[in-house]
Design an enzyme around this catalytic site. Structure first.
Site, PDB file in Angstrom:
ATOM      1  N   GLY A  94      11.026  17.571 -44.457  1.00  0.00           N
ATOM      2  CA  GLY A  94      11.779  18.606 -43.864  1.00  0.00           C
ATOM      3  C   GLY A  94      11.124  20.033 -43.935  1.00  0.00           C
ATOM      4  N   CYS A 119       5.818  17.829 -36.063  1.00  0.00           N
ATOM      5  CA  CYS A 119       6.615  17.561 -37.313  1.00  0.00           C
ATOM      6  C   CYS A 119       7.897  16.903 -36.672  1.00  0.00           C
ATOM      7  CB  CYS A 119       7.089  18.755 -38.337  1.00  0.00           C
ATOM      8  SG  CYS A 119       7.903  18.035 -39.495  1.00  0.00           S
ATOM      9  N   GLY A 174      -4.628   9.636 -40.714  1.00  0.00           N
ATOM     10  CA  GLY A 174      -3.837   8.551 -40.583  1.00  0.00           C
ATOM     11  C   GLY A 174      -4.263   7.170 -41.474  1.00  0.00           C
TER      12      GLY A 174
HETATM   13  C1  FMN Z   1       4.970  13.582 -47.859  1.00  0.00           C
HETATM   14  C2  FMN Z   1       4.219  14.146 -46.691  1.00  0.00           C
HETATM   15  C3  FMN Z   1       4.329  15.465 -46.144  1.00  0.00           C
HETATM   16  C4  FMN Z   1       3.832  16.012 -45.147  1.00  0.00           C
HETATM   17  N1  FMN Z   1       4.082  16.948 -44.673  1.00  0.00           N
HETATM   18  C5  FMN Z   1       3.202  17.487 -43.425  1.00  0.00           C
HETATM   19  C6  FMN Z   1       3.366  18.907 -43.046  1.00  0.00           C
HETATM   20  O1  FMN Z   1       4.177  19.772 -43.896  1.00  0.00           O
HETATM   21  N2  FMN Z   1       2.796  19.416 -42.145  1.00  0.00           N
HETATM   22  C7  FMN Z   1       1.888  18.416 -41.387  1.00  0.00           C
HETATM   23  O2  FMN Z   1       1.455  18.803 -40.336  1.00  0.00           O
HETATM   24  N3  FMN Z   1       1.835  17.147 -41.687  1.00  0.00           N
HETATM   25  C8  FMN Z   1       2.347  16.690 -42.717  1.00  0.00           C
HETATM   26  N4  FMN Z   1       2.628  15.272 -43.119  1.00  0.00           N
HETATM   27  C9  FMN Z   1       1.541  14.559 -42.204  1.00  0.00           C
HETATM   28  C10 FMN Z   1       0.040  14.274 -42.809  1.00  0.00           C
HETATM   29  O3  FMN Z   1      -0.541  15.493 -42.930  1.00  0.00           O
HETATM   30  C11 FMN Z   1      -0.834  13.347 -41.980  1.00  0.00           C
HETATM   31  O4  FMN Z   1      -0.868  13.587 -40.580  1.00  0.00           O
HETATM   32  C12 FMN Z   1      -0.079  12.116 -42.020  1.00  0.00           C
HETATM   33  O5  FMN Z   1       0.659  11.867 -43.243  1.00  0.00           O
HETATM   34  C13 FMN Z   1      -0.960  10.940 -41.443  1.00  0.00           C
HETATM   35  O6  FMN Z   1      -2.116  10.777 -42.480  1.00  0.00           O
HETATM   36  P1  FMN Z   1      -1.953   9.819 -43.814  1.00  0.00           P
HETATM   37  O7  FMN Z   1      -1.594   8.336 -43.237  1.00  0.00           O
HETATM   38  O8  FMN Z   1      -3.309   9.972 -44.621  1.00  0.00           O
HETATM   39  O9  FMN Z   1      -0.970  10.429 -44.784  1.00  0.00           O
HETATM   40  C14 FMN Z   1       3.135  15.135 -44.247  1.00  0.00           C
HETATM   41  C15 FMN Z   1       2.990  13.847 -44.705  1.00  0.00           C
HETATM   42  C16 FMN Z   1       3.494  13.359 -45.992  1.00  0.00           C
HETATM   43  C17 FMN Z   1       3.205  11.644 -46.004  1.00  0.00           C
END
Ligand code: FMN
Length: 307
Positions: free
Chosen positions: A73, A132, A244
């Protein structure tokens, strides 16, 4: 032959294409004891809003078969405290700092944030988080091409800094939205943010996270992300920052071959905080072993299957 890992994203010159995904690396200082942060291509901060946010009620994360669900959030200290307390550390690193921003209620908040960040020379680029899934909104800006175009155009007039637009996979056609961002003047697109999902505790018959629905990340979403990067690469001209489910060098390479100019490592940071460094070394080794001088010789170089 020494491989050249440098890439250009808008006005940003990155010495290597590996960054950390917003929200999974805090404001970098949290990771300073794990490795020399200067080795990263760039740092993307946790998303900042105008006001401080406590985020959603716990539990905010849970494990899933091949990843995690989160509904943080957008917990963050707010722009003023961010500038006062987090920028001094970030600017000492001497690598590009990309600040992620979001609006809580009104898209106008993006303009206010951009005007404030534009004045800070140590900030190299701004990432518009219009994707988000954890703000309990009916519709995200990045779920509509016209709204994306309007937002990016408005912000483009306010800054010369590199603008990156972060897109949601929770759409019918992500490449249409990417095209709208490009046409509005975005220097690059970042994809993907998390996919919406739910998990249920069958013994208590309650959702595993308090907000019921959260964002799914990690290896489970990688094939979706790869397909979206590939589809978008075939539609737009600006660079793609792919993410991702990147967990290792092999999954990082998939993103380059699908069409990413740079990549971001997210969920994997929670398992191995040094993973980005390992991916940088792995990339160098892969290029050396395959006689690849520049990353542009890998990006988008997907071949057709043989019969
Ligand atoms: C715990 C958590 C917090 C995240 N917070 C944000 C955020 O504040 N802003 C944002 O653009 N993406 C946020 N993301 C998304 C990541 O930046 C990323 O786009 C997404 O997790 C896919 O990549 P991954 O599978 O390598 O984690 C968050 C992801 C996770 C797991």
């Amino acid at each position: 032959m020494k491989p050249n890992l440098s890439v250009k994203i808008g006005k940003l010159d990155l010495k290597n294409p590996v960054m950390v995904a917003s929200g999974t690396f805090g404001y970098a200082e949290e990771f300073k004891d794990f490795f020399d942060l200067k080795k990263l291509g760039a740092i993307v901060t946790k998303t900042i809003t105008i006001r401080a946010r406590h985020g959603n009620l716990p539990p905010r994360t849970c494990e899933t078969p091949a990843g995690m669900l989160n509904s943080i959030g957008l917990e963050n200290p707010g722009i003023d405290k961010f500038i006062e307390e987090k920028i001094p550390f970030l600017k000492k690193l001497g690598i590009p700092v990309i600040v992620s921003i979001a609006a809580e209620e009104d898209p106008e908040e993006f303009a206010i944030l951009v005007k404030q960040l534009d004045k800070i020379s140590e900030i190299s680029a701004i990432e518009l988080n219009i994707s988000c899934p954890n703000l309990q909104k009916n519709k995200l800006i990045s779920q509509d091409a016209q709204s994306t175009f309007a937002l990016v155009s408005a912000v483009r007039q306010l800054t010369e800094k590199t603008l990156i637009t972060k897109l949601s996979p929770n759409v019918t056609s992500i490449s249409e939205i990417a095209l709208a961002a490009q046409n509005a003047g975005s220097d690059a697109v970042a994809l993907i943010n998390t996919l919406t999902g739910m998990s249920i505790d069958v013994h208590k018959r309650i959702p595993k996270i308090a907000s019921w629905v959260g964002g799914l990340s990690g290896p489970a979403i990688r094939p979706v992300a790869i397909k979206m990067v590939w589809e978008t690469y075939n539609k737009i001209k600006i660079p793609i920052i792919g993410m991702g489910g990147i967990m290792d060098i092999e999954s990082a390479l998939e993103f380059f071959i699908a069409g990413s100019t740079a990549i971001s490592v997210g969920t994997a940071n929670f398992i191995n905080p040094r993973i980005s460094l390992e991916i940088i070394s792995g990339l160098k080794a892969y290029m050396e072993d395959n006689d690849i001088q520049n990353l542009s010789n890998i990006t988008g170089k997907l071949k057709a299957c043989k019969d």
